[in-house]
Motif scaffolding. Structure first.
Motif, PDB file in Angstrom:
ATOM      1  N   ALA A   1      45.142  29.255 -13.302  1.00 61.23           N
ATOM      2  CA  ALA A   1      44.015  28.700 -12.276  1.00 61.23           C
ATOM      3  C   ALA A   1      43.306  27.640 -12.886  1.00 61.23           C
ATOM      4  N   GLU A   2      42.824  27.742 -14.252  1.00 58.85           N
ATOM      5  CA  GLU A   2      41.683  26.859 -14.773  1.00 58.85           C
ATOM      6  C   GLU A   2      42.538  25.657 -15.099  1.00 58.85           C
ATOM      7  N   ASN A   3      43.836  25.637 -15.483  1.00 55.72           N
ATOM      8  CA  ASN A   3      44.594  24.578 -15.724  1.00 55.72           C
ATOM      9  C   ASN A   3      44.992  23.859 -14.462  1.00 55.72           C
ATOM     10  N   GLU A   4      45.278  24.226 -13.496  1.00 57.73           N
ATOM     11  CA  GLU A   4      45.079  23.733 -12.124  1.00 57.73           C
ATOM     12  C   GLU A   4      43.894  22.969 -11.713  1.00 57.73           C
ATOM     13  N   ALA A   5      42.855  23.669 -12.047  1.00 56.27           N
ATOM     14  CA  ALA A   5      41.604  23.074 -11.873  1.00 56.27           C
ATOM     15  C   ALA A   5      41.206  21.789 -12.518  1.00 56.27           C
ATOM     16  N   LEU A   6      41.709  21.969 -13.649  1.00 58.61           N
ATOM     17  CA  LEU A   6      41.519  20.921 -14.709  1.00 58.61           C
ATOM     18  C   LEU A   6      42.443  19.659 -14.545  1.00 58.61           C
ATOM     19  N   LYS A   7      43.729  20.046 -14.054  1.00 54.01           N
ATOM     20  CA  LYS A   7      44.483  18.662 -13.515  1.00 54.01           C
ATOM     21  C   LYS A   7      43.902  18.072 -12.232  1.00 54.01           C
TER      22      LYS A   7
END
Length: 109
Positions: free
Chosen positions: A91-97
């Motif tokens: 989820a954090e990775n998606e938000a950062l993308k």
């Protein structure tokens, strides 16, 4: 447990030898009874030892089984924690993308 007599399956009667007044037969019968009592005691002791051995084995297996269960529960708990962390990181990775995409768009303008 073998006795020296010709007794078969606890049969203490011998044809032609038993009868009232036959002292030899009475003594032989008493001797065979004593032999049977001795064998009975030996069998009881053997059963007692076997039961004790089986009880010890059972206790050992029960302890082993409990340890295996505890280890499995521990590993399952760790697996669930890892899955939770992985989901949070995804989820954090998606938000950062998305944030990177937004910054790239605003930087391009």
């Amino acid at each position: 447990m073998a006795s020296g007599s010709s007794m078969m399956n606890g049969d203490i009667n011998h044809p032609g030898r038993s009868g009232p007044g036959n002292l030899g037969s009475l003594e032989e019968t008493l001797q065979q009874m004593n032999t049977l009592i001795k064998e009975n005691r030996e069998l009881k002791e053997a059963l007692k030892q076997t039961n004790l051995s089986m009880k010890e084995r059972f206790e050992g297996l029960s302890t082993w089984k409990e340890k295996q269960k505890e280890e499995r529960d521990f590993l399952e708990q760790r697996l669930e924690e890892a899955k939770t962390r992985l989901n949070a990181m995804d989820a954090e990775n998606e938000a950062l993308k998305k944030r990177v995409e937004e910054l790239e768009k605003s930087g391009a303008e």
